[in-house]
Write a protein that holds these residues in place. Structure first.
Motif, PDB file in Angstrom:
ATOM      1  N   LYS A   1       0.808  -1.225   0.000  1.00  0.00           N
ATOM      2  CA  LYS A   1       0.000   0.000   0.000  1.00  0.00           C
ATOM      3  C   LYS A   1       0.844   1.279   0.000  1.00  0.00           C
ATOM      4  O   LYS A   1       0.322   2.358   0.271  1.00  0.00           O
ATOM      5  CB  LYS A   1      -0.957   0.028   1.213  1.00  0.00           C
ATOM      6  N   ASP A   2       2.128   1.126  -0.298  1.00  0.00           N
ATOM      7  CA  ASP A   2       2.983   2.311  -0.422  1.00  0.00           C
ATOM      8  C   ASP A   2       2.936   2.751  -1.881  1.00  0.00           C
ATOM      9  O   ASP A   2       3.890   2.565  -2.643  1.00  0.00           O
ATOM     10  CB  ASP A   2       4.418   1.974   0.012  1.00  0.00           C
ATOM     11  N   LEU A   3       1.823   3.355  -2.256  1.00  0.00           N
ATOM     12  CA  LEU A   3       1.628   3.705  -3.659  1.00  0.00           C
ATOM     13  C   LEU A   3       2.578   4.812  -4.098  1.00  0.00           C
ATOM     14  O   LEU A   3       3.069   4.810  -5.234  1.00  0.00           O
ATOM     15  CB  LEU A   3       0.171   4.133  -3.893  1.00  0.00           C
ATOM     16  N   ALA A   4       2.852   5.753  -3.180  1.00  0.00           N
ATOM     17  CA  ALA A   4       3.782   6.835  -3.516  1.00  0.00           C
ATOM     18  C   ALA A   4       5.183   6.281  -3.766  1.00  0.00           C
ATOM     19  O   ALA A   4       5.879   6.686  -4.706  1.00  0.00           O
ATOM     20  CB  ALA A   4       3.817   7.868  -2.395  1.00  0.00           C
ATOM     21  N   GLY A   5       5.591   5.322  -2.935  1.00  0.00           N
ATOM     22  CA  GLY A   5       6.901   4.702  -3.116  1.00  0.00           C
ATOM     23  C   GLY A   5       6.986   3.935  -4.411  1.00  0.00           C
ATOM     24  O   GLY A   5       8.008   3.982  -5.119  1.00  0.00           O
ATOM     25  N   ALA A   6       5.913   3.219  -4.731  1.00  0.00           N
ATOM     26  CA  ALA A   6       5.886   2.452  -5.974  1.00  0.00           C
ATOM     27  C   ALA A   6       5.978   3.383  -7.178  1.00  0.00           C
ATOM     28  O   ALA A   6       6.720   3.123  -8.136  1.00  0.00           O
ATOM     29  CB  ALA A   6       4.607   1.624  -6.043  1.00  0.00           C
ATOM     30  N   GLN A   7       5.224   4.489  -7.122  1.00  0.00           N
ATOM     31  CA  GLN A   7       5.255   5.431  -8.244  1.00  0.00           C
ATOM     32  C   GLN A   7       6.621   6.086  -8.373  1.00  0.00           C
ATOM     33  O   GLN A   7       7.084   6.338  -9.495  1.00  0.00           O
ATOM     34  CB  GLN A   7       4.170   6.499  -8.075  1.00  0.00           C
ATOM     35  N   LYS A   8       7.286   6.333  -7.259  1.00  0.00           N
ATOM     36  CA  LYS A   8       8.622   6.947  -7.297  1.00  0.00           C
ATOM     37  C   LYS A   8       9.605   6.039  -8.027  1.00  0.00           C
ATOM     38  O   LYS A   8      10.441   6.500  -8.820  1.00  0.00           O
ATOM     39  CB  LYS A   8       9.105   7.223  -5.876  1.00  0.00           C
ATOM     40  N   VAL A   9       9.516   4.729  -7.787  1.00  0.00           N
ATOM     41  CA  VAL A   9      10.385   3.778  -8.475  1.00  0.00           C
ATOM     42  C   VAL A   9      10.126   3.819  -9.979  1.00  0.00           C
ATOM     43  O   VAL A   9      11.056   3.864 -10.792  1.00  0.00           O
ATOM     44  CB  VAL A   9      10.173   2.351  -7.933  1.00  0.00           C
ATOM     45  N   LEU A  10       8.840   3.821 -10.350  1.00  0.00           N
ATOM     46  CA  LEU A  10       8.493   3.839 -11.773  1.00  0.00           C
ATOM     47  C   LEU A  10       8.929   5.150 -12.430  1.00  0.00           C
ATOM     48  O   LEU A  10       9.451   5.147 -13.553  1.00  0.00           O
ATOM     49  CB  LEU A  10       6.981   3.647 -11.946  1.00  0.00           C
ATOM     50  N   ASP A  11       8.711   6.263 -11.732  1.00  0.00           N
ATOM     51  CA  ASP A  11       9.141   7.561 -12.272  1.00  0.00           C
ATOM     52  C   ASP A  11      10.653   7.554 -12.510  1.00  0.00           C
ATOM     53  O   ASP A  11      11.150   8.090 -13.511  1.00  0.00           O
ATOM     54  CB  ASP A  11       8.783   8.690 -11.297  1.00  0.00           C
ATOM     55  N   GLY A  12      11.379   6.913 -11.566  1.00  0.00           N
ATOM     56  CA  GLY A  12      12.837   6.821 -11.706  1.00  0.00           C
ATOM     57  C   GLY A  12      13.241   5.993 -12.903  1.00  0.00           C
ATOM     58  O   GLY A  12      14.217   6.312 -13.608  1.00  0.00           O
ATOM     59  N   MET A  13      12.493   4.945 -13.196  1.00  0.00           N
ATOM     60  CA  MET A  13      12.791   4.096 -14.354  1.00  0.00           C
ATOM     61  C   MET A  13      12.615   4.882 -15.651  1.00  0.00           C
ATOM     62  O   MET A  13      13.407   4.738 -16.587  1.00  0.00           O
ATOM     63  CB  MET A  13      11.885   2.869 -14.362  1.00  0.00           C
ATOM     64  N   ILE A  14      11.553   5.702 -15.691  1.00  0.00           N
ATOM     65  CA  ILE A  14      11.311   6.500 -16.896  1.00  0.00           C
ATOM     66  C   ILE A  14      12.373   7.594 -17.027  1.00  0.00           C
ATOM     67  O   ILE A  14      12.904   7.858 -18.113  1.00  0.00           O
ATOM     68  CB  ILE A  14       9.908   7.139 -16.851  1.00  0.00           C
ATOM     69  N   ALA A  15      12.737   8.210 -15.884  1.00  0.00           N
ATOM     70  CA  ALA A  15      13.666   9.344 -15.913  1.00  0.00           C
ATOM     71  C   ALA A  15      15.105   8.916 -16.180  1.00  0.00           C
ATOM     72  O   ALA A  15      15.904   9.686 -16.716  1.00  0.00           O
ATOM     73  CB  ALA A  15      13.592  10.106 -14.594  1.00  0.00           C
ATOM     74  N   ALA A  16      15.428   7.682 -15.818  1.00  0.00           N
ATOM     75  CA  ALA A  16      16.829   7.229 -15.909  1.00  0.00           C
ATOM     76  C   ALA A  16      17.381   7.348 -17.317  1.00  0.00           C
ATOM     77  O   ALA A  16      18.492   7.823 -17.532  1.00  0.00           O
ATOM     78  CB  ALA A  16      16.951   5.797 -15.413  1.00  0.00           C
TER      79      ALA A  16
END
Length: 446
Positions: free
Chosen positions: A78-93
């Motif tokens: 239920k850490d949706l913000a944490g999950a989204q941060k990981v995905l955002d990092g994958m796109i930004a990398a």
């Protein structure tokens, strides 16, 4: 008695459409769509290639897999913000070009899960659209996602796009299930295309029938509603009878009773409603009054009176003039004058007009209580609103005659004779009274 009130009430109960499947719960949508992206990815890789289409799906690289796994663990916690941060990092990398189409599809799939969990359906839908826009993703993944896209359009009540998305899904899948046909049926229903809606829900029902399974209650209800909208009373009755076999509920007894009435099957109409009544299902006052009307219509006034009497005593039937009037009339038709009187007394006392007092006077006269008859009729006439004052005055004259108040009787008969509908009878009564007075004089002189 007429059944007008009964028909109005049952029509409202009969033709309300059951809750649409398009209002899908979050957990149900997730279950249908297979929203756990990593396990879905592995399953897609292990699944044999579909014979309808050959796709060269790029591999899911280990470093991408590890990042997706990290995001998935956070999402499941239920850490949706944490999950989204990981995905955002994958796109930004390295930008989207750093990921191949299959990897990007899994990223968008997990984005969709996060948005949906937040009930952000608009962005969830965009993410799913991005999943299927990727080339060469596994066919199973595209098929599952397109079904979810269709459901999301339905959740947002975008019926046309939902139907179009679902039809695209039907084109791609070899084994559509019954629930998909029902969902399509409901989409067409919302678009007012009742023919296509009925075709699809009946397809779903037949699929279950062929497997020896009992179709879901709301599927039958949708079909029942559509048949009625098309004016097919016989098919509506057939479905209601099936519903009573598998899902015996009060509402179906009431509905099928009404439909038997539409078919002019009065005995079946009464039997269906009576079945619900004897089982204690008719817990609403309006339903019990309907039962009484049906008994009266079938010339069974005693049972009608018993239904009304019980309901009025236990307060399940409203304590109002009309209901006491029905009870009183039923008792009178059943030749139970003594029981009819107290019911009509309450009906008259609660009425705004004098009509019921006039009718009460007639009942008093039948019970040889002439003094009460006189009081009631005079009260009714003075209050006003008596439908046939001429009739009331005829009865008043009879009551005065019976108590030997001949002058008042004569005046009542004369007043009644002013209406041509009662003139003949009033004249006969005056002649009879005159002859009776002459007879009494002769006896006195003799």
């Amino acid at each position: 008695m007429k059944l007008l009130n009964y028909k109005i009430w049952t029509r409202a109960a009969l033709f309300s459409l059951p809750l649409l499947l398009s209002q899908v719960a979050v957990t149900q949508l997730q279950s249908d769509a297979g929203l756990t992206p990593l396990s879905a990815a592995v399953a897609a890789e292990d699944k044999p290639k579909d014979t309808r289409e050959t796709r060269r799906t790029p591999a899911l690289r280990n470093k991408v897999y590890e990042k997706l796994a990290e995001a998935q663990v956070a999402a499941e916690a239920k850490d949706l913000a944490g999950a989204q941060k990981v995905l955002d990092g994958m796109i930004a990398a390295g930008g989207k070009k750093a990921l191949n189409s299959y990897e990007l599809a899994n990223v968008y799939n997990l984005y969709a899960f996060i948005y949906y969990s937040r009930e952000d359906y608009r962005n969830a839908l965009k993410a799913y659209e991005n999943v299927v826009s990727q080339p060469d993703i596994p066919l199973a993944m595209e098929i599952n996602t397109r079904y979810t896209i269709a459901q999301l359009y339905f959740v947002q009540e975008d019926w046309k796009r939902g139907v179009d998305a679902l039809l695209k899904w039907f084109d791609m899948t070899e084994t559509p299930n019954a629930s998909a046909y029902v969902l399509l049926s409901q989409g067409y229903y919302q678009m007012k295309d009742y023919n296509k809606s009925l075709f699809n829900v009946e397809k779903a029902i037949s699929m279950y029938d062929e497997k020896g399974k009992i179709p879901k209650e709301q599927w039958y209800n949708l079909a029942r509603f559509l048949h009625f909208e098309k004016g097919n009373i016989n098919k509506t009755v057939d479905i209601l009878e099936i519903l009573l076999t598998h899902y015996p509920k009060k509402q179906y007894w009431v509905q099928v009773s009404h439909m038997y009435g539409e078919q002019k099957k009065e005995s079946e109409q009464l039997s269906a409603m009576e079945t619900a009544y004897v089982q204690g299902m008719l817990d609403k006052g309006t339903e019990q009054v309907t039962m009484a009307y049906l008994y009266l219509n079938a010339d069974v006034p005693y049972k009608a009176a018993k239904v009304m009497d019980k309901g009025l005593k236990d307060s399940s039937i409203d304590d109002k003039s009309k209901n006491w009037e029905i009870a009183g009339s039923a008792w009178r038709q059943a030749q139970e004058v003594e029981k009819s009187i107290p019911a009509m007394e309450k009906a008259a006392a609660k009425s705004d007009t004098g009509e019921l007092y006039a009718r009460l006077g007639n009942i008093y006269l039948d019970g040889d209580d002439n003094k009460k008859a006189i009081t009631a009729i005079n009260k009714g006439l003075s209050r006003g609103g008596v439908k046939r004052p001429d009739n009331a005055r005829l009865i008043l004259g009879m009551a005065y005659f019976n108590v030997k108040q001949y002058d008042k009787a004569r005046n009542a008969f004369k007043a009644a004779s002013r209406d041509e509908r009662s003139a003949k009878y009033a004249s006969q009564w005056i002649k009879y009274m005159d002859s009776e007075l002459e007879r009494q004089r002769s006896l006195a002189e003799g």
